[in-house]
Design a protein around this motif. Structure first.
Motif, PDB file in Angstrom:
ATOM      1  N   LEU A 130      -4.222   1.384 -17.489  1.00 23.11           N
ATOM      2  CA  LEU A 130      -3.627   0.110 -17.099  1.00 23.11           C
ATOM      3  C   LEU A 130      -3.746  -0.882 -18.249  1.00 23.11           C
ATOM      4  CD1 LEU A 130      -5.006  -0.371 -13.461  1.00 23.11           C
ATOM      5  CD2 LEU A 130      -2.734   0.432 -14.136  1.00 23.11           C
ATOM      6  N   GLN A 131      -2.779  -1.753 -18.352  1.00 25.90           N
ATOM      7  CA  GLN A 131      -2.819  -2.819 -19.349  1.00 25.90           C
ATOM      8  C   GLN A 131      -2.840  -4.156 -18.631  1.00 25.90           C
ATOM      9  OE1 GLN A 131       0.814  -3.799 -21.539  1.00 25.90           O
ATOM     10  NE2 GLN A 131      -0.354  -3.871 -23.421  1.00 25.90           N
ATOM     11  N   ALA A 132      -3.756  -5.023 -19.034  1.00 26.61           N
ATOM     12  CA  ALA A 132      -3.825  -6.389 -18.507  1.00 26.61           C
ATOM     13  C   ALA A 132      -3.491  -7.339 -19.654  1.00 26.61           C
ATOM     14  CB  ALA A 132      -5.217  -6.685 -17.964  1.00 26.61           C
ATOM     15  N   LYS A 133      -2.383  -8.068 -19.527  1.00 27.97           N
ATOM     16  CA  LYS A 133      -1.963  -9.000 -20.572  1.00 27.97           C
ATOM     17  C   LYS A 133      -2.078 -10.430 -20.070  1.00 27.97           C
ATOM     18  CE  LYS A 133       1.346  -8.512 -23.433  1.00 27.97           C
ATOM     19  NZ  LYS A 133       2.724  -8.446 -23.996  1.00 27.97           N
ATOM     20  N   GLU A 134      -2.646 -11.269 -20.893  1.00 29.05           N
ATOM     21  CA  GLU A 134      -2.751 -12.681 -20.535  1.00 29.05           C
ATOM     22  C   GLU A 134      -1.367 -13.281 -20.392  1.00 29.05           C
ATOM     23  OE1 GLU A 134      -4.734 -16.877 -22.159  1.00 29.05           O
ATOM     24  OE2 GLU A 134      -4.859 -15.046 -23.369  1.00 29.05           O
ATOM     25  N   ALA A 135      -1.179 -14.050 -19.336  1.00 25.24           N
ATOM     26  CA  ALA A 135       0.086 -14.733 -19.089  1.00 25.24           C
ATOM     27  C   ALA A 135      -0.143 -16.230 -19.201  1.00 25.24           C
ATOM     28  CB  ALA A 135       0.635 -14.383 -17.710  1.00 25.24           C
ATOM     29  N   GLN A 136       0.371 -16.804 -20.266  1.00 26.04           N
ATOM     30  CA  GLN A 136       0.292 -18.245 -20.427  1.00 26.04           C
ATOM     31  C   GLN A 136       1.596 -18.872 -19.937  1.00 26.04           C
ATOM     32  OE1 GLN A 136      -0.862 -19.223 -24.459  1.00 26.04           O
ATOM     33  NE2 GLN A 136      -2.808 -18.125 -24.287  1.00 26.04           N
ATOM     34  N   ARG A 137       1.660 -20.169 -19.972  1.00 31.12           N
ATOM     35  CA  ARG A 137       2.865 -20.871 -19.530  1.00 31.12           C
ATOM     36  C   ARG A 137       4.067 -20.413 -20.359  1.00 31.12           C
ATOM     37  NH1 ARG A 137       3.398 -27.499 -19.589  1.00 31.12           N
ATOM     38  NH2 ARG A 137       5.626 -27.607 -18.999  1.00 31.12           N
ATOM     39  N   SER A 138       5.215 -20.184 -19.711  1.00 35.29           N
ATOM     40  CA  SER A 138       6.415 -19.783 -20.434  1.00 35.29           C
ATOM     41  C   SER A 138       6.822 -20.864 -21.424  1.00 35.29           C
ATOM     42  CB  SER A 138       7.569 -19.551 -19.456  1.00 35.29           C
ATOM     43  OG  SER A 138       8.806 -19.436 -20.144  1.00 35.29           O
ATOM     44  N   VAL A 139       7.251 -20.450 -22.614  1.00 35.99           N
ATOM     45  CA  VAL A 139       7.694 -21.431 -23.610  1.00 35.99           C
ATOM     46  C   VAL A 139       8.905 -22.204 -23.105  1.00 35.99           C
ATOM     47  CG1 VAL A 139       6.775 -20.106 -25.558  1.00 35.99           C
ATOM     48  CG2 VAL A 139       9.142 -19.710 -24.820  1.00 35.99           C
ATOM     49  N   LEU A 140       9.691 -21.595 -22.234  1.00 40.84           N
ATOM     50  CA  LEU A 140      10.876 -22.281 -21.712  1.00 40.84           C
ATOM     51  C   LEU A 140      10.511 -23.439 -20.801  1.00 40.84           C
ATOM     52  CD1 LEU A 140      13.257 -19.304 -20.800  1.00 40.84           C
ATOM     53  CD2 LEU A 140      12.946 -20.454 -22.995  1.00 40.84           C
ATOM     54  N   SER A 141       9.366 -23.346 -20.140  1.00 40.58           N
ATOM     55  CA  SER A 141       8.992 -24.364 -19.159  1.00 40.58           C
ATOM     56  C   SER A 141       8.731 -25.724 -19.794  1.00 40.58           C
ATOM     57  CB  SER A 141       7.755 -23.917 -18.378  1.00 40.58           C
ATOM     58  OG  SER A 141       6.603 -23.881 -19.210  1.00 40.58           O
ATOM     59  N   TYR A 142       8.548 -25.764 -21.109  1.00 37.96           N
ATOM     60  CA  TYR A 142       8.365 -27.042 -21.807  1.00 37.96           C
ATOM     61  C   TYR A 142       9.698 -27.770 -21.996  1.00 37.96           C
ATOM     62  CZ  TYR A 142       3.719 -25.286 -22.976  1.00 37.96           C
ATOM     63  OH  TYR A 142       2.432 -24.798 -22.899  1.00 37.96           O
ATOM     64  N   TYR A 143      10.806 -27.049 -21.806  1.00 38.86           N
ATOM     65  CA  TYR A 143      12.113 -27.610 -22.127  1.00 38.86           C
ATOM     66  C   TYR A 143      13.103 -27.588 -20.969  1.00 38.86           C
ATOM     67  CZ  TYR A 143      10.130 -26.846 -26.749  1.00 38.86           C
ATOM     68  OH  TYR A 143       9.296 -26.842 -27.840  1.00 38.86           O
ATOM     69  N   VAL A 144      12.744 -26.930 -19.861  1.00 39.28           N
ATOM     70  CA  VAL A 144      13.637 -26.827 -18.711  1.00 39.28           C
ATOM     71  C   VAL A 144      12.881 -27.243 -17.460  1.00 39.28           C
ATOM     72  CG1 VAL A 144      15.126 -25.302 -17.357  1.00 39.28           C
ATOM     73  CG2 VAL A 144      14.815 -24.865 -19.791  1.00 39.28           C
ATOM     74  N   ASP A 145      13.505 -28.059 -16.634  1.00 42.32           N
ATOM     75  CA  ASP A 145      12.895 -28.390 -15.350  1.00 42.32           C
ATOM     76  C   ASP A 145      12.939 -27.158 -14.451  1.00 42.32           C
ATOM     77  OD1 ASP A 145      12.402 -31.000 -16.063  1.00 42.32           O
ATOM     78  OD2 ASP A 145      14.340 -31.718 -15.308  1.00 42.32           O
ATOM     79  N   GLY A 146      11.794 -26.815 -13.867  1.00 39.64           N
ATOM     80  CA  GLY A 146      11.751 -25.616 -13.047  1.00 39.64           C
ATOM     81  C   GLY A 146      10.469 -25.535 -12.256  1.00 39.64           C
ATOM     82  N   PRO A 147      10.212 -24.394 -11.667  1.00 35.78           N
ATOM     83  CA  PRO A 147       9.058 -24.238 -10.775  1.00 35.78           C
ATOM     84  C   PRO A 147       7.738 -24.221 -11.536  1.00 35.78           C
ATOM     85  CG  PRO A 147      10.129 -22.130 -11.096  1.00 35.78           C
ATOM     86  CD  PRO A 147      11.004 -23.147 -11.749  1.00 35.78           C
ATOM     87  N   THR A 148       6.666 -24.527 -10.831  1.00 36.14           N
ATOM     88  CA  THR A 148       5.314 -24.367 -11.362  1.00 36.14           C
ATOM     89  C   THR A 148       4.647 -23.221 -10.607  1.00 36.14           C
ATOM     90  OG1 THR A 148       4.460 -25.998  -9.794  1.00 36.14           O
ATOM     91  CG2 THR A 148       5.096 -26.794 -11.996  1.00 36.14           C
ATOM     92  N   TYR A 149       3.652 -22.631 -11.232  1.00 36.11           N
ATOM     93  CA  TYR A 149       3.024 -21.440 -10.666  1.00 36.11           C
ATOM     94  C   TYR A 149       1.514 -21.604 -10.640  1.00 36.11           C
ATOM     95  CZ  TYR A 149       7.570 -19.264 -11.428  1.00 36.11           C
ATOM     96  OH  TYR A 149       8.919 -18.977 -11.409  1.00 36.11           O
ATOM     97  N   ALA A 150       0.916 -21.162  -9.534  1.00 29.32           N
ATOM     98  CA  ALA A 150      -0.541 -21.145  -9.440  1.00 29.32           C
ATOM     99  C   ALA A 150      -1.120 -20.064 -10.331  1.00 29.32           C
ATOM    100  CB  ALA A 150      -0.970 -20.916  -7.989  1.00 29.32           C
ATOM    101  N   ASN A 151      -0.323 -19.046 -10.613  1.00 32.24           N
ATOM    102  CA  ASN A 151      -0.751 -17.955 -11.484  1.00 32.24           C
ATOM    103  C   ASN A 151       0.435 -17.534 -12.343  1.00 32.24           C
ATOM    104  OD1 ASN A 151      -1.356 -15.285 -12.529  1.00 32.24           O
ATOM    105  ND2 ASN A 151      -3.024 -15.170 -11.052  1.00 32.24           N
TER     106      ASN A 151
END
Length: 468
Positions: free
Chosen positions: A319-340
């Motif tokens: 199994l691979q576990a990859k860190e998921a940070q905030r999407s780079v697009l979310s800094y420039y587009v209005d959209g949803p927020t995520y608890a995870n």
């Protein structure tokens, strides 16, 4: 129980067509060629990302990005998102890959054990203007073509063909019913790349080689490549800084305590899987974990692999576990927020891909520094394969670009209004010309950005490790 979800609105086909026409009037297709001037510092944007990454690995990222223009583009999703935010916006949103360059498409085995070709990286997935994905794909082909020494005429044929395939595929999808769109996929073979037309003997041989290599990339292959037997026990090899067993990463901590935490994380992740897949996962036991460096843009984010044992040592699961940070697009587009943010990646992947890994899930927890981080998890090797962009000839890249465009259109049609998109794109070559022009302009900018990074390295502003 009261249902608080909003009522779904179902516009008529004519209303969807009118939405596409309105978008076309507000943002003419020809304007998609525009690339606004910008005084942004590409190195500063990369340094901003470095602040949340593993410090020892950031120089590896810079070293990989500095090798060529295409390598730089691969690692510069944030830089390009900043640029795209300054360009004309169609206003027609769908679920985006967010990093749809040509190397983020590939082959993998579906749960039914068939080979599929699709988008395969969703770290940056987020809703946004459809053209942002297409622009990144077409620009990446122009940049790769320059790196490969193709002529301007050859590159133009490649980029126009890619844009045209996206446009034509979307128009075909607009005529289909919802279920047909949902099930659309590409199932490649050596002599048939997604019904894109006949392939010559050389291309067929190369495709067969890629498919055969992908088929061999299973868990037993990973077992032989990533592990050795020490005192009768299977252990992950140590090859720092690219592959480091967890016992070495946290050498100053109690190993039992580390593995207690890993078991807790696995239980938390297991709860995000479908019920039947939880039953399957429970039949595997954790053997060892390690930190593994992957890709270009992802270097420095925390990525782990976990070796699990099934019926015996010859029945492994990686199994691979990859860190998921905030999407780079979310800094420039209005959209949803995520608890995870890991759940964001999983949701986007399940929507955009024709078929997804059965072990795709997410997890969240504090690191040894107390910082809570999000992760998504999947199988490390499961028939995954990719083509070598750097070794492509013009004819091969043209066909490959069309294949990428087709599956990207499939994905966008699932997550957005395919009728409005098809109407906006039109039935002439205006979109193809605009995207090809944008690609040329962006390739020029990428070359400038690469030089800026190399200068920063030479002047000591940032440190780079090469050859890794």
């Amino acid at each position: 129980m009261t249902d608080t979800s909003p009522r779904v609105v179902h516009p008529t086909r004519e209303q969807r067509i009118q939405n596409g026409r309105l978008a076309r009037r507000i943002t003419p297709v020809a304007s998609l060629a525009d690339l606004a001037e910008s005084d942004r510092d590409p190195v500063a944007l990369l340094e901003k990302q470095a602040g949340t990454r593993v410090p020892q690995l950031v120089p590896v990222r810079y070293g990989r990005m500095a090798t060529a223009s295409f390598a730089f583009l691969r690692g510069a999703a944030l830089v390009m998102a900043d640029d795209l935010s300054r360009t004309p916006n169609s206003g027609l949103h769908t679920q985006l890959c967010g990093d749809a360059h040509a190397s983020n498409f590939g082959f993998f085995a579906t749960p039914e054990r068939r080979t599929a070709f699709d988008v395969n990286d969703f770290d940056e997935t987020y809703p946004g203007p459809f053209e942002w994905d297409v622009k990144r794909l077409v620009a990446s082909l122009e940049v790769a073509g320059r790196d490969n020494g193709f002529t301007a005429k050859e590159r133009r044929k490649i980029t126009r063909a890619c844009a045209a395939e996206y446009r034509e595929t979307m128009r075909r999808q607009a005529e289909l019913g919802n279920l047909a769109v949902w099930y659309s996929h590409v199932q490649p073979s050596a002599g048939n790349l997604g019904q894109l037309g006949p392939v010559d003997t050389v291309m067929e041989k190369r495709t067969r080689k890629v498919l055969e290599k992908a088929a061999r990339r299973d868990h037993l292959h990973a077992l032989g490549k990533l592990t050795i037997v020490v005192d009768g026990q299977r252990r992950i090899i140590s090859a720092p800084p690219l592959l480091v067993p967890v016992e070495e990463v946290f050498a100053d901590l109690d190993a039992d305590g580390v593995y207690d935490e890993l078991h807790r994380r696995l239980r938390s992740y297991r709860a995000t899987l479908q019920w039947d897949r939880r039953i399957l996962l429970e039949q595997f036991e954790l053997v060892q974990a390690a930190r593994k460096v992957v890709g270009v843009g992802s270097v420095g984010t925390r990525a782990w692999i976990m070796l699990l044992r099934g019926a015996d040592d010859d029945d492994p699961l990686f199994l691979q576990a990859k860190e998921a940070q905030r999407s780079v697009l979310s800094y420039y587009v209005d959209g949803p927020t995520y608890a995870n943010e890991g759940e964001r990646v999983v949701d986007g992947q399940r929507l955009m891909q024709s078929a997804s890994d059965i072990f795709l899930g997410w997890q969240q927890g504090p690191g040894v520094d107390g910082v809570v981080r999000d992760f998504y998890m999947r199988q490390l090797h499961d028939g995954k394969g990719s083509v070598d962009i750097e070794e492509m000839v013009p004819k091969g890249m043209k066909l490959y670009g069309r294949l990428c465009a087709r599956v990207l259109a499939f994905a966008h049609a699932r997550g957005g209004d395919r009728v409005a998109l098809a109407t906006y794109l039109g039935d002439d070559e205006e979109f193809d010309e605009a995207l090809a022009a944008f690609a040329r302009a962006y390739a020029d900018r990428t070359e400038q950005d690469l030089q800026a990074l190399r200068t920063a390295i030479e002047q000591g502003r940032v440190k780079a490790k090469t050859g890794l």
